[in-house]
Design an enzyme around this catalytic site. Structure first.
Site, PDB file in Angstrom:
ATOM      1  CD  GLU A 192       8.454 -40.734 -16.522  1.00  0.00           C
ATOM      2  OE1 GLU A 192       7.588 -41.476 -16.025  1.00  0.00           O
ATOM      3  OE2 GLU A 192       9.309 -41.130 -17.333  1.00  0.00           O
ATOM      4  CG  ASN A 195      14.348 -36.755 -16.714  1.00  0.00           C
ATOM      5  OD1 ASN A 195      14.853 -36.149 -17.652  1.00  0.00           O
ATOM      6  ND2 ASN A 195      14.203 -38.085 -16.713  1.00  0.00           N
ATOM      7  CG  HIS A 246      11.697 -41.925 -24.287  1.00  0.00           C
ATOM      8  ND1 HIS A 246      12.750 -42.805 -24.419  1.00  0.00           N
ATOM      9  CD2 HIS A 246      11.665 -41.575 -22.982  1.00  0.00           C
ATOM     10  CE1 HIS A 246      13.326 -42.980 -23.234  1.00  0.00           C
ATOM     11  NE2 HIS A 246      12.688 -42.242 -22.352  1.00  0.00           N
ATOM     12  CD  GLU A 288      14.605 -41.120 -19.462  1.00  0.00           C
ATOM     13  OE1 GLU A 288      13.744 -41.853 -19.994  1.00  0.00           O
ATOM     14  OE2 GLU A 288      14.539 -40.769 -18.271  1.00  0.00           O
ATOM     15  CG  ASP A 341      14.384 -44.077 -27.030  1.00  0.00           C
ATOM     16  OD1 ASP A 341      13.423 -43.300 -27.158  1.00  0.00           O
ATOM     17  OD2 ASP A 341      14.430 -44.950 -26.138  1.00  0.00           O
TER      18      ASP A 341
HETATM   19  O1  G2I Z   1      10.254 -46.252 -20.105  1.00  0.00           O
HETATM   20  C1  G2I Z   1      11.373 -45.645 -20.632  1.00  0.00           C
HETATM   21  C2  G2I Z   1      11.975 -44.662 -19.668  1.00  0.00           C
HETATM   22  C3  G2I Z   1      11.052 -43.486 -19.464  1.00  0.00           C
HETATM   23  N1  G2I Z   1      11.629 -42.497 -18.570  1.00  0.00           N
HETATM   24  C4  G2I Z   1      12.107 -42.999 -17.307  1.00  0.00           C
HETATM   25  C5  G2I Z   1      12.997 -44.209 -17.480  1.00  0.00           C
HETATM   26  O2  G2I Z   1      13.373 -44.727 -16.230  1.00  0.00           O
HETATM   27  C6  G2I Z   1      12.322 -45.263 -18.311  1.00  0.00           C
HETATM   28  O3  G2I Z   1      13.232 -46.359 -18.405  1.00  0.00           O
HETATM   29  C7  G2I Z   1      12.665 -47.620 -18.505  1.00  0.00           C
HETATM   30  C8  G2I Z   1      13.743 -48.668 -18.579  1.00  0.00           C
HETATM   31  O4  G2I Z   1      14.547 -48.471 -19.697  1.00  0.00           O
HETATM   32  C9  G2I Z   1      13.094 -50.054 -18.668  1.00  0.00           C
HETATM   33  O5  G2I Z   1      14.087 -51.065 -18.586  1.00  0.00           O
HETATM   34  O6  G2I Z   1      11.857 -47.848 -17.405  1.00  0.00           O
HETATM   35  C10 G2I Z   1      11.126 -49.057 -17.543  1.00  0.00           C
HETATM   36  C11 G2I Z   1      10.116 -49.167 -16.426  1.00  0.00           C
HETATM   37  O7  G2I Z   1       9.219 -48.113 -16.479  1.00  0.00           O
HETATM   38  C12 G2I Z   1      12.094 -50.218 -17.559  1.00  0.00           C
HETATM   39  O8  G2I Z   1      11.390 -51.411 -17.818  1.00  0.00           O
HETATM   40  C13 G2I Z   1      11.365 -52.327 -16.777  1.00  0.00           C
HETATM   41  C14 G2I Z   1      10.454 -53.454 -17.220  1.00  0.00           C
HETATM   42  O9  G2I Z   1       9.175 -52.918 -17.503  1.00  0.00           O
HETATM   43  C15 G2I Z   1      10.335 -54.435 -16.114  1.00  0.00           C
HETATM   44  O10 G2I Z   1       9.571 -55.523 -16.523  1.00  0.00           O
HETATM   45  C16 G2I Z   1      11.731 -54.878 -15.668  1.00  0.00           C
HETATM   46  O11 G2I Z   1      11.639 -55.703 -14.525  1.00  0.00           O
HETATM   47  O12 G2I Z   1      12.632 -52.839 -16.460  1.00  0.00           O
HETATM   48  C17 G2I Z   1      12.580 -53.660 -15.334  1.00  0.00           C
HETATM   49  C18 G2I Z   1      14.002 -54.019 -14.905  1.00  0.00           C
HETATM   50  O13 G2I Z   1      14.692 -54.649 -15.935  1.00  0.00           O
END
Ligand code: G2I
Length: 449
Positions: free
Chosen positions: A159, A200, A236, A264, A266
């Protein structure tokens, strides 16, 4: 998926009305070929982001059975692996890598250089350029070395761009200048020469200002001889909004001499999900898959969580969800079958998949009997149904309720009444009938179709 399409039968002998004593037959695995086998036959990757804490039970079964690649959703991010400086927590990331090894899967490493999910000590520290540079090099080297030889591809830089194609202002671009990307890639190559190195990003699926900036970057990295092997298009997406230039965009990156991965995927919708929205979503998934299948340098597609119970979408987009190929209860959605279809598999959801029909005789007298069929769904659902069986001993249905039944020779077909076609996941519907018999009244096996 489990498919429990036939039921066992309890035969009531004697005149006393008995409650049904039925046990659902253990379901045979559905005949459908797992996505990973379909993908492998096409030389493609089909992957999912996974949460290591969930890799057991049904979640683990599906993750292992259907996908030939996994990406840790958060476990390899900097804040996860080094929450305080010099103190590492590799356990969740290790779990994903071991799971992948055990299931003969690739791993996509995600992600080394990002502006988000960095540990507080890093994000809030004050660093000179030299310090920041060596912190980043150490991070890349330490993490990649730990998993050296076991990661097929790394999202090295994540990003990096704003929507207008300018560089995002981050701890890295601010502290190291824009060439942090080239430096990171160079360090990454040195750490694990066997891993494919990716940049990415999101909103770079179609041809637009952001994807063009990414294109220009990759072009210049290639010209400079900086190691770069691939571009990750996160994807996404929003229902009905697959960019029409997706395939063209994938192709233009491929023409630069790099691989492309959908990393990724969805496709979110406004809740509640309806049949029409799920059908649109299936078409959207198919469009993305088809675009990747059509370009030989598109190595494959990873979904960002395979079940709606494990998706980031509802937490971030109020009122949106249902973005993945499986329901929260692990029933494959139309999107699942769309992915399968695009990979050369069957496209139709078998009716009654995840649902059971159980036949029972609840009362029987000298020439007649009362029977019932209970249709229950667990891990699937029905919006209409048809129960079929064969009467092998001359029985005849004379009257039915809560269903429309017809009999032709020995074949009986009962379809839902206008008011009970829907059997939700976790729900059931029962219909009954009276019939005649003589001699014997053996119980048939009911199939849903
Ligand atoms: O945001 C969707 C994706 C966008 N591209 C990069 C990816 O790395 C990103 O993945 C998401 C995860 O799927 C989420 O699970 O990234 C988020 C953070 O930017 C993740 O969310 C975070 C929550 O916001 C937090 O509160 C939590 O502590 O996940 C953390 C771990 O569970």
């Amino acid at each position: 998926m489990r498919s429990l399409r036939s039921g066992l039968v309890t035969l009531v002998t004697g005149l006393t009305a008995l409650g049904a004593l039925l046990v659902a037959a253990p379901g045979a695995q559905a005949a459908d070929t797992p996505l990973r086998d379909l993908a492998a036959a096409k030389g493609k990757v089909i992957g999912s982001a996974v949460n290591p804490a969930k890799l057991t039970g049904t979640y683990g079964d599906i993750a292992g059975r259907e996908f030939n690649s996994v990406t840790p959703d958060n476990a390899m991010k900097w804040e996860s692996v080094e929450p305080s400086r010099g103190s590492f927590n590799w356990a969740p990331a290790d779990q994903v890598v071991s799971f992948a090894t055990a299931h003969n899967q690739q791993v996509r490493g995600h992600t080394l250089v990002w502006h988000s999910q960095n540990p507080g000590w890093l994000a809030n520290g004050t660093w000179t350029q030299a310090q920041l540079s060596s912190i980043l090099q150490d991070h890349i080297t330490t993490e990649m070395t730990r998993y050296k030889g076991r990661i097929a591809a790394w999202d090295v830089v994540n990003e990096a761009f704003n929507e207008d194609g300018t560089y995002r202002s981050t701890i890295w671009s601010n502290g190291l200048g824009q060439d942090y990307i080239a430096q990171a890639l160079t360090w990454a190559r040195a750490a694990d020469p066997g891993a494919k190195l990716y940049i990415n990003d999101y909103n770079v699926e179609g041809v637009n200002a952001k994807s063009t900036a990414l294109y220009n970057l990759v072009k210049s990295l290639k010209e400079r001889g900086v190691p770069i092997d691939g571009v990750g298009l996160q994807a996404h997406l929003i229902l009905g909004q697959v960019p029409s230039s997706l395939q063209q965009n994938i192709q233009r990156f491929a023409d630069l001499g790099v691989d492309v991965a959908i990393t990724e995927l969805d496709i979110r919708m406004q809740l509640p999900a309806t049949d029409a929205k799920l059908a649109q979503q299936a078409a959207d998934y198919k469009a993305v898959m088809d675009a990747c299948v059509a370009v030989s340098r598109c190595v494959g597609v990873t979904v960002w969580g395979f079940t709606d119970s494990d998706s980031w979408v509802p937490d971030v987009f109020d009122g949106y969800g249902a973005a993945t190929p499986y329901t929260e209860n692990f029933a494959p959605k139309p999107a699942y079958y769309a992915i399968a279809g695009s990979l050369g598999g069957g496209t139709t959801q078998p009716p009654g998949d995840g649902c059971t029909a159980v036949y029972s005789v609840v009362n029987q007298w000298s020439t007649g009997f009362t029977g019932q069929v209970r249709i229950s769904c667990s891990g699937g659902s029905l919006s209409s149904w048809r129960a079929n069986w064969t009467f092998g001993a001359g029985q005849r249905v004379t009257q039915a309720w809560n269903a429309n039944c017809t009999q032709s020779g020995t074949a009986v077909t009962c379809s839902n009444a206008s008011y009970n076609g829907t059997v939700p996941d976790g729900g059931s519907v029962t219909f009954g009938f009276n019939g005649t018999w003589s001699g014997s009244n053996p119980a048939p096996v009911v199939t849903l179709g």
